[in-house]
Scaffold this motif. Structure first.
Motif: not given
Length: 107
Positions: A48-66
């Motif tokens: 259910g991931l969507q563009v613009g959603q704030e997420v975190m990788t399993t390694a701990g890196m935070h970002g926004v889906i582009q």
């Protein structure tokens, strides 16, 4: 000890042995069921991931889906920096460890 009390004690120890064998088996079954439930919830969240959603990788890196491809997520981690990650390595912030459910991103 009479014969009757000896028989009752033997029957009680048989029940106790059965209980000692059943408890670890029940614990393993409980752990497997909860792990399967957790994995199913994670898979549904990753689908259910969507563009613009704030997420975190399993390694701990935070970002926004582009952007999203089949199994690849393009994650913007800084201005002008977009990295590619496998979809299975992305955790929505609502499911991130240490963050209560429904809490927004940290300021």
């Amino acid at each position: 000890m009479t014969l009757a009390t000896g028989a009752a004690a033997a029957q009680g120890s048989g029940t106790m042995s059965l209980l000692l064998l059943a408890l670890p088996i029940l614990l393993l079954i409980y752990l497997m069921v909860t792990q399967r439930r957790r994995a199913r919830a994670m898979t549904q969240a990753q689908q259910g991931l969507q563009v613009g959603q704030e997420v975190m990788t399993t390694a701990g890196m935070h970002g926004v889906i582009q952007g999203l491809e089949n199994d690849v997520v393009h994650l913007r981690i800084a201005d002008g920096v977009v990295v590619r990650h496998d979809r299975r390595a992305i955790v929505p912030l609502s499911m991130a460890p240490g963050r209560p459910s429904g809490q927004g991103p940290a300021a």
